[in-house]
Scaffold this motif. Structure first.
Motif, PDB file in Angstrom:
ATOM      1  N   MET A   1      -9.764  -5.660 -22.237  1.00 34.45           N
ATOM      2  CA  MET A   1      -8.553  -6.235 -21.674  1.00 34.45           C
ATOM      3  C   MET A   1      -8.848  -6.744 -20.263  1.00 34.45           C
ATOM      4  SD  MET A   1      -4.982  -4.221 -21.144  1.00 34.45           S
ATOM      5  CE  MET A   1      -4.531  -4.012 -19.445  1.00 34.45           C
ATOM      6  N   PRO A   2      -8.669  -8.041 -19.998  1.00 32.57           N
ATOM      7  CA  PRO A   2      -8.924  -8.550 -18.646  1.00 32.57           C
ATOM      8  C   PRO A   2      -7.835  -8.109 -17.683  1.00 32.57           C
ATOM      9  CG  PRO A   2      -8.061 -10.293 -20.040  1.00 32.57           C
ATOM     10  CD  PRO A   2      -8.276  -9.090 -20.928  1.00 32.57           C
ATOM     11  N   ALA A   3      -8.161  -8.181 -16.394  1.00 29.02           N
ATOM     12  CA  ALA A   3      -7.198  -7.794 -15.364  1.00 29.02           C
ATOM     13  C   ALA A   3      -6.047  -8.787 -15.349  1.00 29.02           C
ATOM     14  CB  ALA A   3      -7.882  -7.748 -14.001  1.00 29.02           C
ATOM     15  N   ARG A   4      -4.815  -8.267 -15.233  1.00 29.80           N
ATOM     16  CA  ARG A   4      -3.661  -9.160 -15.240  1.00 29.80           C
ATOM     17  C   ARG A   4      -3.432  -9.750 -13.863  1.00 29.80           C
ATOM     18  NH1 ARG A   4       1.597  -6.857 -13.802  1.00 29.80           N
ATOM     19  NH2 ARG A   4       1.313  -4.714 -13.143  1.00 29.80           N
ATOM     20  N   ASN A   5      -2.697 -10.851 -13.812  1.00 29.73           N
ATOM     21  CA  ASN A   5      -2.383 -11.534 -12.561  1.00 29.73           C
ATOM     22  C   ASN A   5      -1.277 -10.755 -11.853  1.00 29.73           C
ATOM     23  OD1 ASN A   5      -1.986 -13.327 -10.511  1.00 29.73           O
ATOM     24  ND2 ASN A   5      -1.028 -14.899 -11.766  1.00 29.73           N
ATOM     25  N   ILE A   6      -1.518 -10.340 -10.592  1.00 30.29           N
ATOM     26  CA  ILE A   6      -0.520  -9.562  -9.862  1.00 30.29           C
ATOM     27  C   ILE A   6       0.319 -10.435  -8.938  1.00 30.29           C
ATOM     28  CG2 ILE A   6      -1.845  -7.433 -10.012  1.00 30.29           C
ATOM     29  CD1 ILE A   6      -2.621  -7.860  -7.053  1.00 30.29           C
ATOM     30  N   GLY A   7       0.063 -11.747  -8.918  1.00 23.08           N
ATOM     31  CA  GLY A   7       0.867 -12.650  -8.113  1.00 23.08           C
ATOM     32  C   GLY A   7       0.398 -12.797  -6.681  1.00 23.08           C
ATOM     33  N   PRO A   9      -3.118 -13.824  -4.345  1.00 18.31           N
ATOM     34  CA  PRO A   9      -4.468 -14.394  -4.505  1.00 18.31           C
ATOM     35  C   PRO A   9      -5.564 -13.440  -4.031  1.00 18.31           C
ATOM     36  CG  PRO A   9      -3.350 -15.429  -2.659  1.00 18.31           C
ATOM     37  CD  PRO A   9      -2.350 -14.527  -3.319  1.00 18.31           C
ATOM     38  N   VAL A  10      -6.020 -12.561  -4.915  1.00 13.06           N
ATOM     39  CA  VAL A  10      -7.113 -11.620  -4.634  1.00 13.06           C
ATOM     40  C   VAL A  10      -8.120 -11.705  -5.767  1.00 13.06           C
ATOM     41  CG1 VAL A  10      -5.712 -10.005  -3.287  1.00 13.06           C
ATOM     42  CG2 VAL A  10      -5.915  -9.688  -5.730  1.00 13.06           C
ATOM     43  N   ASN A  11      -9.323 -11.217  -5.498  1.00 16.94           N
ATOM     44  CA  ASN A  11     -10.345 -11.142  -6.550  1.00 16.94           C
ATOM     45  C   ASN A  11     -10.091  -9.896  -7.390  1.00 16.94           C
ATOM     46  OD1 ASN A  11     -11.675 -13.413  -5.509  1.00 16.94           O
ATOM     47  ND2 ASN A  11     -12.775 -12.158  -4.031  1.00 16.94           N
ATOM     48  N   PRO A  12      -9.842 -10.028  -8.686  1.00 15.50           N
ATOM     49  CA  PRO A  12      -9.603  -8.841  -9.518  1.00 15.50           C
ATOM     50  C   PRO A  12     -10.880  -8.019  -9.660  1.00 15.50           C
ATOM     51  CG  PRO A  12      -9.624 -10.811 -10.870  1.00 15.50           C
ATOM     52  CD  PRO A  12      -9.716 -11.262  -9.448  1.00 15.50           C
ATOM     53  N   PRO A  13     -10.755  -6.701  -9.855  1.00  9.38           N
ATOM     54  CA  PRO A  13     -11.946  -5.845  -9.980  1.00  9.38           C
ATOM     55  C   PRO A  13     -12.710  -6.139 -11.263  1.00  9.38           C
ATOM     56  CG  PRO A  13      -9.961  -4.581 -10.406  1.00  9.38           C
ATOM     57  CD  PRO A  13      -9.510  -5.923  -9.933  1.00  9.38           C
ATOM     58  N   LYS A  86     -13.439  -2.265   4.729  1.00 11.07           N
ATOM     59  CA  LYS A  86     -12.199  -3.001   4.972  1.00 11.07           C
ATOM     60  C   LYS A  86     -11.528  -3.243   3.627  1.00 11.07           C
ATOM     61  CE  LYS A  86     -12.677  -4.137   9.448  1.00 11.07           C
ATOM     62  NZ  LYS A  86     -11.936  -3.340  10.383  1.00 11.07           N
ATOM     63  N   VAL A  87     -10.228  -2.969   3.555  1.00  8.20           N
ATOM     64  CA  VAL A  87      -9.492  -3.147   2.305  1.00  8.20           C
ATOM     65  C   VAL A  87      -8.171  -3.864   2.563  1.00  8.20           C
ATOM     66  CG1 VAL A  87     -10.467  -1.151   1.100  1.00  8.20           C
ATOM     67  CG2 VAL A  87      -8.439  -0.859   2.492  1.00  8.20           C
ATOM     68  N   LYS A  88      -7.639  -4.447   1.491  1.00 13.52           N
ATOM     69  CA  LYS A  88      -6.311  -5.062   1.530  1.00 13.52           C
ATOM     70  C   LYS A  88      -5.396  -4.171   0.699  1.00 13.52           C
ATOM     71  CE  LYS A  88      -5.979  -9.544   1.444  1.00 13.52           C
ATOM     72  NZ  LYS A  88      -5.927 -10.968   1.021  1.00 13.52           N
ATOM     73  N   ILE A  89      -4.242  -3.777   1.279  1.00 17.74           N
ATOM     74  CA  ILE A  89      -3.296  -2.923   0.575  1.00 17.74           C
ATOM     75  C   ILE A  89      -1.969  -3.655   0.443  1.00 17.74           C
ATOM     76  CG2 ILE A  89      -4.394  -0.750   1.230  1.00 17.74           C
ATOM     77  CD1 ILE A  89      -2.295  -0.392   3.382  1.00 17.74           C
ATOM     78  N   THR A  98       4.400  10.581  -0.005  1.00 21.87           N
ATOM     79  CA  THR A  98       3.903   9.792   1.122  1.00 21.87           C
ATOM     80  C   THR A  98       3.309   8.451   0.718  1.00 21.87           C
ATOM     81  OG1 THR A  98       1.774  10.910   0.980  1.00 21.87           O
ATOM     82  CG2 THR A  98       3.401  11.837   2.495  1.00 21.87           C
ATOM     83  N   VAL A  99       2.925   8.271  -0.537  1.00 24.67           N
ATOM     84  CA  VAL A  99       2.189   7.078  -0.950  1.00 24.67           C
ATOM     85  C   VAL A  99       3.147   6.008  -1.464  1.00 24.67           C
ATOM     86  CG1 VAL A  99       0.434   6.179  -2.517  1.00 24.67           C
ATOM     87  CG2 VAL A  99       0.142   8.417  -1.497  1.00 24.67           C
ATOM     88  N   ALA A 100       3.177   4.849  -0.783  1.00 26.58           N
ATOM     89  CA  ALA A 100       3.985   3.712  -1.219  1.00 26.58           C
ATOM     90  C   ALA A 100       3.185   2.415  -1.124  1.00 26.58           C
ATOM     91  CB  ALA A 100       5.264   3.602  -0.406  1.00 26.58           C
ATOM     92  N   PHE A 101       1.850   2.522  -1.014  1.00 26.08           N
ATOM     93  CA  PHE A 101       0.959   1.365  -0.976  1.00 26.08           C
ATOM     94  C   PHE A 101      -0.150   1.579  -1.991  1.00 26.08           C
ATOM     95  CE2 PHE A 101       3.031   0.851   3.065  1.00 26.08           C
ATOM     96  CZ  PHE A 101       3.032  -0.512   3.289  1.00 26.08           C
ATOM     97  N   VAL A 102      -0.787   0.476  -2.412  1.00 28.04           N
ATOM     98  CA  VAL A 102      -1.891   0.548  -3.363  1.00 28.04           C
ATOM     99  C   VAL A 102      -2.983  -0.401  -2.884  1.00 28.04           C
ATOM    100  CG1 VAL A 102      -0.909  -1.204  -4.896  1.00 28.04           C
ATOM    101  CG2 VAL A 102      -2.519   0.444  -5.811  1.00 28.04           C
ATOM    102  N   VAL A 103      -4.251   0.018  -3.027  1.00 28.90           N
ATOM    103  CA  VAL A 103      -5.388  -0.817  -2.655  1.00 28.90           C
ATOM    104  C   VAL A 103      -5.534  -1.904  -3.718  1.00 28.90           C
ATOM    105  CG1 VAL A 103      -7.869  -0.870  -2.244  1.00 28.90           C
ATOM    106  CG2 VAL A 103      -6.537   1.092  -1.474  1.00 28.90           C
ATOM    107  N   ILE A 104      -5.580  -3.183  -3.275  1.00 32.02           N
ATOM    108  CA  ILE A 104      -5.703  -4.280  -4.243  1.00 32.02           C
ATOM    109  C   ILE A 104      -7.018  -5.026  -4.128  1.00 32.02           C
ATOM    110  CG2 ILE A 104      -3.246  -4.628  -4.591  1.00 32.02           C
ATOM    111  CD1 ILE A 104      -3.372  -6.917  -2.576  1.00 32.02           C
ATOM    112  N   GLU A 105      -7.746  -4.856  -3.003  1.00 29.60           N
ATOM    113  CA  GLU A 105      -8.994  -5.598  -2.858  1.00 29.60           C
ATOM    114  C   GLU A 105      -9.870  -4.949  -1.803  1.00 29.60           C
ATOM    115  OE1 GLU A 105     -10.347 -10.267  -2.489  1.00 29.60           O
ATOM    116  OE2 GLU A 105      -8.618  -9.601  -1.346  1.00 29.60           O
ATOM    117  N   LYS A 106     -11.178  -4.928  -2.063  1.00 23.90           N
ATOM    118  CA  LYS A 106     -12.164  -4.516  -1.065  1.00 23.90           C
ATOM    119  C   LYS A 106     -12.652  -5.782  -0.373  1.00 23.90           C
ATOM    120  CE  LYS A 106     -16.710  -2.419  -0.660  1.00 23.90           C
ATOM    121  NZ  LYS A 106     -17.827  -1.829  -1.376  1.00 23.90           N
TER     122      LYS A 106
END
Length: 108
Positions: A1-7, A9-13, A86-89, A98-106
């Protein structure tokens, strides 16, 4: 299953995972704020602490002061990071107390 589009513009893992809280392979939707920072701690399972440094203007002294904040973020198993990276969240619904963010890209 390929990575879905999250809306965003990031590089999917390249790896795949079966984490329900993964925005690419699970059911978690991202919305709102997108921030960048540095992975400060990686001691909890599937969670990292992202340190964000920024400048705050003090009107009284007409100068800037350096501030920093620590943001806990969910780390999906398909994204490989270590301390110092460095990451993008992105903001998501609350995953825990406490967690309300998710890592989307390295970034580096």
């Amino acid at each position: 299953m390929p990575a879905r589009n999250i809306g965003i513009p990031v590089n999917p893992p390249q790896k795949e995972c079966d984490d329900p809280h993964c925005p690419f392979h699970g059911h978690l939707k991202v919305r709102g704020i997108i921030l960048t920072g540095e992975v400060y701690k990686k001691k909890m399972p599937k969670t990292v602490i992202v340190r964000r440094e920024y400048l705050h203007y003090v009107r009284k002294y007409k100068r800037y002061e350096r501030r920093r904040s620590n943001i806990p973020a969910h780390l999906p198993p398909c994204i490989e990071v270590k301390e110092g990276d460095k990451v993008k969240i992105a903001e998501c619904r609350p995953i825990s107390k406490t967690v309300a963010f998710v890592v989307i890209e390295k970034l580096s």
